[in-house]
Write a protein that holds these residues in place. Structure first.
Motif, PDB file in Angstrom:
ATOM      1  N   ALA A 280       0.793  -1.219  -0.146  1.00  0.00           N
ATOM      2  CA  ALA A 280       0.027  -0.052  -0.132  1.00  0.00           C
ATOM      3  C   ALA A 280       1.003   1.369   0.049  1.00  0.00           C
ATOM      4  O   ALA A 280       0.340   2.269  -0.744  1.00  0.00           O
ATOM      5  N   LEU A 281       2.186   1.160   0.559  1.00  0.00           N
ATOM      6  CA  LEU A 281       3.029   2.269   0.565  1.00  0.00           C
ATOM      7  C   LEU A 281       3.597   2.591  -0.664  1.00  0.00           C
ATOM      8  O   LEU A 281       4.294   3.459  -0.927  1.00  0.00           O
ATOM      9  N   GLY A 282       3.611   1.712  -1.573  1.00  0.00           N
ATOM     10  CA  GLY A 282       4.345   1.917  -2.845  1.00  0.00           C
ATOM     11  C   GLY A 282       5.895   1.379  -2.838  1.00  0.00           C
ATOM     12  O   GLY A 282       6.569   1.762  -3.686  1.00  0.00           O
ATOM     13  N   LEU A 283       6.159   0.612  -1.839  1.00  0.00           N
ATOM     14  CA  LEU A 283       7.600   0.088  -1.780  1.00  0.00           C
ATOM     15  C   LEU A 283       7.922  -1.295  -2.284  1.00  0.00           C
ATOM     16  O   LEU A 283       6.721  -2.079  -2.287  1.00  0.00           O
ATOM     17  N   GLU A 284       8.944  -1.510  -2.649  1.00  0.00           N
ATOM     18  CA  GLU A 284       9.143  -2.980  -3.361  1.00  0.00           C
ATOM     19  C   GLU A 284      10.147  -3.753  -2.387  1.00  0.00           C
ATOM     20  O   GLU A 284      11.354  -3.333  -2.033  1.00  0.00           O
ATOM     21  N   MET A 285       9.687  -4.899  -2.170  1.00  0.00           N
ATOM     22  CA  MET A 285      10.718  -6.069  -1.551  1.00  0.00           C
ATOM     23  C   MET A 285      10.467  -7.452  -2.243  1.00  0.00           C
ATOM     24  O   MET A 285       9.194  -7.612  -2.827  1.00  0.00           O
ATOM     25  N   GLU A 286      11.323  -8.166  -2.231  1.00  0.00           N
ATOM     26  CA  GLU A 286      11.322  -9.444  -2.881  1.00  0.00           C
ATOM     27  C   GLU A 286      11.870 -10.525  -1.679  1.00  0.00           C
ATOM     28  O   GLU A 286      12.765 -10.351  -1.202  1.00  0.00           O
ATOM     29  N   ASN A 287      11.015 -11.655  -1.490  1.00  0.00           N
ATOM     30  CA  ASN A 287      11.430 -12.427  -0.365  1.00  0.00           C
ATOM     31  C   ASN A 287      12.988 -12.940  -0.954  1.00  0.00           C
ATOM     32  O   ASN A 287      13.218 -13.461  -1.974  1.00  0.00           O
ATOM     33  N   LEU A 288      13.696 -13.286   0.309  1.00  0.00           N
ATOM     34  CA  LEU A 288      14.624 -13.709   0.115  1.00  0.00           C
ATOM     35  C   LEU A 288      14.692 -15.216  -0.213  1.00  0.00           C
ATOM     36  O   LEU A 288      14.207 -15.973   0.551  1.00  0.00           O
ATOM     37  N   ARG A 289      15.687 -15.618  -1.212  1.00  0.00           N
ATOM     38  CA  ARG A 289      15.368 -17.297  -1.606  1.00  0.00           C
ATOM     39  C   ARG A 289      16.017 -17.991  -0.508  1.00  0.00           C
ATOM     40  O   ARG A 289      17.405 -17.744  -0.187  1.00  0.00           O
ATOM     41  N   ASP A 290      15.561 -19.219  -0.537  1.00  0.00           N
ATOM     42  CA  ASP A 290      16.220 -20.141   0.160  1.00  0.00           C
ATOM     43  C   ASP A 290      16.869 -19.750   1.429  1.00  0.00           C
ATOM     44  O   ASP A 290      17.905 -20.179   1.721  1.00  0.00           O
ATOM     45  N   TYR A 291      16.209 -18.836   2.259  1.00  0.00           N
ATOM     46  CA  TYR A 291      16.720 -18.624   3.481  1.00  0.00           C
ATOM     47  C   TYR A 291      16.741 -19.595   4.567  1.00  0.00           C
ATOM     48  O   TYR A 291      16.078 -20.190   4.474  1.00  0.00           O
ATOM     49  N   ASN A 292      17.734 -19.397   5.443  1.00  0.00           N
ATOM     50  CA  ASN A 292      17.647 -20.318   6.459  1.00  0.00           C
ATOM     51  C   ASN A 292      17.351 -19.502   7.977  1.00  0.00           C
ATOM     52  O   ASN A 292      17.326 -18.404   7.893  1.00  0.00           O
ATOM     53  N   CYS A 293      17.199 -20.350   9.095  1.00  0.00           N
ATOM     54  CA  CYS A 293      17.163 -19.658  10.369  1.00  0.00           C
ATOM     55  C   CYS A 293      18.321 -18.745  10.561  1.00  0.00           C
ATOM     56  O   CYS A 293      19.517 -19.336  10.278  1.00  0.00           O
ATOM     57  N   CYS A 294      18.233 -17.802  11.403  1.00  0.00           N
ATOM     58  CA  CYS A 294      19.290 -16.882  11.664  1.00  0.00           C
ATOM     59  C   CYS A 294      19.939 -17.690  13.080  1.00  0.00           C
ATOM     60  O   CYS A 294      21.076 -17.090  13.528  1.00  0.00           O
ATOM     61  N   GLY A 295      19.478 -18.594  13.384  1.00  0.00           N
ATOM     62  CA  GLY A 295      20.154 -19.402  14.851  1.00  0.00           C
ATOM     63  C   GLY A 295      19.424 -18.932  16.055  1.00  0.00           C
ATOM     64  O   GLY A 295      19.914 -19.544  17.032  1.00  0.00           O
ATOM     65  N   ALA A 296      18.764 -18.080  15.957  1.00  0.00           N
ATOM     66  CA  ALA A 296      17.815 -17.540  16.837  1.00  0.00           C
ATOM     67  C   ALA A 296      18.767 -17.228  18.192  1.00  0.00           C
ATOM     68  O   ALA A 296      19.861 -16.504  18.067  1.00  0.00           O
ATOM     69  N   MET A 297      18.267 -17.344  19.393  1.00  0.00           N
ATOM     70  CA  MET A 297      19.375 -17.348  20.602  1.00  0.00           C
ATOM     71  C   MET A 297      20.028 -18.527  20.605  1.00  0.00           C
ATOM     72  O   MET A 297      20.868 -18.602  21.802  1.00  0.00           O
ATOM     73  N   GLU A 298      19.661 -19.689  20.308  1.00  0.00           N
ATOM     74  CA  GLU A 298      20.317 -20.960  20.797  1.00  0.00           C
ATOM     75  C   GLU A 298      21.535 -21.448  20.224  1.00  0.00           C
ATOM     76  O   GLU A 298      22.413 -22.082  20.968  1.00  0.00           O
ATOM     77  N   VAL A 299      21.631 -21.186  18.843  1.00  0.00           N
ATOM     78  CA  VAL A 299      22.574 -21.669  18.252  1.00  0.00           C
ATOM     79  C   VAL A 299      24.227 -21.388  18.771  1.00  0.00           C
ATOM     80  O   VAL A 299      25.006 -22.083  18.731  1.00  0.00           O
ATOM     81  N   LYS A 300      24.268 -20.072  19.066  1.00  0.00           N
ATOM     82  CA  LYS A 300      25.527 -19.591  19.511  1.00  0.00           C
ATOM     83  C   LYS A 300      25.767 -20.269  20.857  1.00  0.00           C
ATOM     84  O   LYS A 300      27.023 -20.369  21.151  1.00  0.00           O
ATOM     85  N   ASN A 301      25.212 -21.228  21.393  1.00  0.00           N
ATOM     86  CA  ASN A 301      25.421 -22.182  22.736  1.00  0.00           C
ATOM     87  C   ASN A 301      26.287 -23.250  21.965  1.00  0.00           C
ATOM     88  O   ASN A 301      26.957 -24.059  22.809  1.00  0.00           O
ATOM     89  N   VAL A 302      25.766 -23.672  20.647  1.00  0.00           N
ATOM     90  CA  VAL A 302      26.649 -24.543  19.996  1.00  0.00           C
ATOM     91  C   VAL A 302      27.975 -24.297  19.788  1.00  0.00           C
ATOM     92  O   VAL A 302      28.834 -24.855  20.116  1.00  0.00           O
ATOM     93  N   HIS A 303      28.102 -23.052  18.939  1.00  0.00           N
ATOM     94  CA  HIS A 303      29.103 -22.510  18.593  1.00  0.00           C
ATOM     95  C   HIS A 303      28.852 -20.965  17.975  1.00  0.00           C
ATOM     96  O   HIS A 303      28.098 -20.827  16.977  1.00  0.00           O
ATOM     97  N   PRO A 304      29.594 -19.957  18.709  1.00  0.00           N
ATOM     98  CA  PRO A 304      29.108 -18.473  18.327  1.00  0.00           C
ATOM     99  C   PRO A 304      29.380 -18.333  16.753  1.00  0.00           C
ATOM    100  O   PRO A 304      28.481 -17.663  16.234  1.00  0.00           O
ATOM    101  N   MET A 305      30.227 -19.063  16.193  1.00  0.00           N
ATOM    102  CA  MET A 305      30.675 -18.790  14.545  1.00  0.00           C
ATOM    103  C   MET A 305      29.492 -19.483  13.803  1.00  0.00           C
ATOM    104  O   MET A 305      29.474 -19.003  12.428  1.00  0.00           O
ATOM    105  N   LEU A 306      29.046 -20.599  14.303  1.00  0.00           N
ATOM    106  CA  LEU A 306      27.770 -21.069  13.373  1.00  0.00           C
ATOM    107  C   LEU A 306      26.641 -20.023  13.371  1.00  0.00           C
ATOM    108  O   LEU A 306      26.112 -19.818  12.151  1.00  0.00           O
ATOM    109  N   GLN A 307      26.369 -19.320  14.329  1.00  0.00           N
ATOM    110  CA  GLN A 307      25.053 -18.197  14.240  1.00  0.00           C
ATOM    111  C   GLN A 307      25.684 -17.239  13.115  1.00  0.00           C
ATOM    112  O   GLN A 307      24.751 -16.689  12.365  1.00  0.00           O
TER     113      GLN A 307
END
Length: 303
Positions: free
Chosen positions: A29-56
């Motif tokens: 409605a605002l006339g802005l343009e966006m396109e879905n990011l293709r084949d995206y993955n989870c950002c690791g939320a808050m949990e993955v850094k407990n496995v290894h910070p660099m994985l997140q």
């Protein structure tokens, strides 16, 4: 106006469905343009850094590399505070540590994924609307008004912390503040809301502890709800699906488990801006919220 890659993350495809729907119809409605990011993955939320910070860090770098290498875009827009936080953290780490950049590039090559080269920036939806339109641009797009509804704008803790990963903030006029964020206040004020003085706008809602320590999360949410009501707010506006879900669920739990009732309503800021543009409550997913705001919105003449 620049087209951005839209990263909804996991929450907006689940519990934050109304945020996703209201974002999509509002942006159109605002006339802005966006396109879905293709084949995206989870950002690791808050949990993955407990496995290894660099994985997140790698998970967010992969999403940015897809935007750049496969879609030819230099900006990823995320409405979720958690996704935004992790993308900004990956931006910061790869820009300031060659070891971090080498690690994410090595992991990408071993995984046959696009390789991040550091040429992508991340914006929160709130920042994108401010950058493209600002309060005056929003005001020009409005066909209705929020009619002075009193709103406590709740930014949550991950939108501004830790301060060093948001170098664009605290740069004076035109930038948001990591201490006193105001972008949501500015946009909703332009749409006809009255922003109340809400002292807990960046306090934690306890979202990360909802399952492991529900009583603590309920108390943190109660602090927010009661402070908003003490400030005279009729609505808390949110910009994060985790914060929004926590406020709604623990508002109910506070009443059923502890007998403490609060009446302030919870709405996404995208739903409020959409109402001020004359979009229907159903298209904005307001009927899907746990917090029932329909009576208040009718009483205020907003719908």
């Amino acid at each position: 106006m620049a087209k951005v890659a839209y990263y909804p993350g996991c929450a907006l495809e689940g519990s934050g469905g109304p945020y996703d729907r209201s974002t999509r119809v509002l942006v159109k409605a605002l006339g802005l343009e966006m396109e879905n990011l293709r084949d995206y993955n989870c950002c690791g939320a808050m949990e993955v850094k407990n496995v290894h910070p660099m994985l997140q860090t790698y998970l967010s770098a992969r999403n940015m590399a897809i935007a750049s290498e496969q879609m030819g875009m230099d900006t990823v827009m995320a409405p979720c505070n958690g996704c935004y936080h992790n993308l900004k953290k990956a931006e910061y780490e790869t820009a300031t540590s060659q070891d971090a950049m080498d690690t994410v590039q090595d992991l990408a090559r071993k995984s046959d994924d696009p390789v991040y080269t550091g040429d992508v920036r991340t914006l929160h939806l709130l920042e994108w609307l401010m950058e493209e339109l600002g309060p005056e641009g929003i005001k020009q797009k409005m066909t209705k008004s929020l009619n002075g509804i009193k709103i406590a704008n709740y930014y949550g803790c991950m939108y501004t912390r830790p301060r060093q990963i948001f170098p664009e903030k605290d740069n004076g006029p035109g930038s948001d503040s990591s201490y006193q964020p105001h972008f949501m206040d500015d946009l909703l004020g332009a749409a006809g809301a009255v922003n109340v003085d809400f002292p807990l706008k960046t306090s934690c809602c306890g979202g990360a502890h909802t399952l492991s320590d529900s009583d603590t999360s309920t108390q943190l949410v109660l602090n927010l709800l009661q402070s908003a009501e003490d400030s005279g707010a009729e609505v808390i506006a949110t910009e994060c699906p985790t914060c929004h879900s926590g406020l709604e669920m623990h508002q109910v739990r506070a009443e059923t488990e502890f007998g403490i009732k609060t009446d302030v309503k919870v709405l996404y800021f995208t739903q409020l801006l959409g109402l001020a543009m004359g979009l229907s409550p159903r298209k904005l997913g307001i009927h899907e919220n746990v917090s029932d705001s329909i009576g208040l919105l009718k009483e205020k003449g907003v719908i």
